[in-house]
Enzyme design. Sequence first.
Site, PDB file in Angstrom:
ATOM      1  N   CYS A   1      12.759   7.772  -0.548  1.00 42.38           N
ATOM      2  CA  CYS A   1      11.530   7.406  -1.254  1.00 42.38           C
ATOM      3  C   CYS A   1      11.828   7.168  -2.731  1.00 42.38           C
ATOM      4  O   CYS A   1      12.546   7.948  -3.371  1.00 42.38           O
ATOM      5  CB  CYS A   1      10.488   8.513  -1.087  1.00 42.38           C
ATOM      6  SG  CYS A   1       8.982   8.236  -2.062  1.00 42.38           S
TER       7      CYS A   1
ATOM      8  N   ILE B   1       0.852  -1.191   0.000  1.00 43.99           N
ATOM      9  CA  ILE B   1       0.000   0.000   0.000  1.00 43.99           C
ATOM     10  C   ILE B   1       0.887   1.240   0.000  1.00 43.99           C
ATOM     11  O   ILE B   1       1.740   1.392   0.884  1.00 43.99           O
ATOM     12  CB  ILE B   1      -0.936   0.006   1.222  1.00 43.99           C
ATOM     13  CG1 ILE B   1      -1.832  -1.239   1.189  1.00 43.99           C
ATOM     14  CG2 ILE B   1      -1.794   1.271   1.244  1.00 43.99           C
ATOM     15  CD1 ILE B   1      -2.616  -1.464   2.472  1.00 43.99           C
TER      16      ILE B   1
ATOM     17  N   GLU C   1       9.395  -1.425   2.416  1.00 41.92           N
ATOM     18  CA  GLU C   1       9.228  -2.875   2.340  1.00 41.92           C
ATOM     19  C   GLU C   1      10.257  -3.501   1.399  1.00 41.92           C
ATOM     20  O   GLU C   1      10.778  -4.592   1.652  1.00 41.92           O
ATOM     21  CB  GLU C   1       7.814  -3.210   1.846  1.00 41.92           C
ATOM     22  CG  GLU C   1       6.696  -2.650   2.718  1.00 41.92           C
ATOM     23  CD  GLU C   1       6.205  -1.278   2.276  1.00 41.92           C
ATOM     24  OE1 GLU C   1       5.033  -0.965   2.522  1.00 41.92           O
ATOM     25  OE2 GLU C   1       6.998  -0.513   1.675  1.00 41.92           O
TER      26      GLU C   1
ATOM     27  N   ASP D   1      14.066   8.509   4.210  1.00 41.84           N
ATOM     28  CA  ASP D   1      13.342   7.586   5.086  1.00 41.84           C
ATOM     29  C   ASP D   1      14.337   7.067   6.119  1.00 41.84           C
ATOM     30  O   ASP D   1      15.372   6.492   5.762  1.00 41.84           O
ATOM     31  CB  ASP D   1      12.767   6.406   4.290  1.00 41.84           C
ATOM     32  CG  ASP D   1      11.720   6.830   3.272  1.00 41.84           C
ATOM     33  OD1 ASP D   1      10.942   7.753   3.579  1.00 41.84           O
ATOM     34  OD2 ASP D   1      11.679   6.238   2.183  1.00 41.84           O
TER      35      ASP D   1
END
Length: 285
Positions: free
Chosen positions: A192, A91, A232, A199
């Site tokens: 990102c 997501i 992820e 991040d």
Amino acid sequence: MTNKPLYDQDSTLKNLSLGKITEYKSSYDPTLLQAVPRSLNRNELQLSEHNLPFYGVDLWNIYELSWLNSKGKPVVATGVVKVPFDSKNLIESKSFKLYLNSFNQSKFVSIEAVQKVLTADLSHCADKAVSVELHTDLDNFSDKLGTFSGQCLDVLDIEIDNYQLNADYLQDLSSQEQVTETLYSHLLKSNCLITSQPDWASIEISYTGKKLDREKLLRYLISFRQHNEFHEQCVERIYCDIMKFGQIDSLCVYARYTRRGGLDINPLRTTEHINEINNLRLLRQ
């Protein structure tokens, strides 16, 4: 200079709201959710969706969620979302934030109704059953800060002169000593995939196998500093590289990323089936 994976020009990514001016809707709108196929980075890692080398979960913590009750009074809540490792899609986080904001001026009869809607929408986006747990009794819900266990790699006094992702740092990673140990670092930084925004994460690596060279492992983790990939995807890359270069019997890689837009993402990948994951909020979260 950033380092992007081969799939960064995939047409799927160009349709995302990331990096674009977006409208913040305050009325419930499930179409705001956007999916990213897990196959993008897994194909590059030569992983088959039918024979993945790990189990795990993407654990999301929600800190900014509000809706109106049937009388129009605002309700606020926190939540925990668990997306299975083998869902077809991950997501996309900005779309998740925009989707949650769309609840702000929408009426729901109960927390259970909100939870049901969230579960259905997120499961549809991920293309796999997702679990959602909400909490509205914020004064009686424990959420204490914790720390990783094991040995911290960050105490190593090493010189770094390259910040481009390089798995070759893991060459000859294992010695001949058999151990079971946990190592961790607070120095993981990636960017990102779309916007190159930083991040930040802490990462815990628990394993049984031939002892890993800690300096090589830390140098490898630091090499993500200018690498562009989603949370992820970074964790799966780290897991696969350690398994490739190390002599490992069992492995668990667990990263806890700092909060952005009221959400934090905490991916875990492991050789073993897991029933529970320790949702341990760290200081920077």
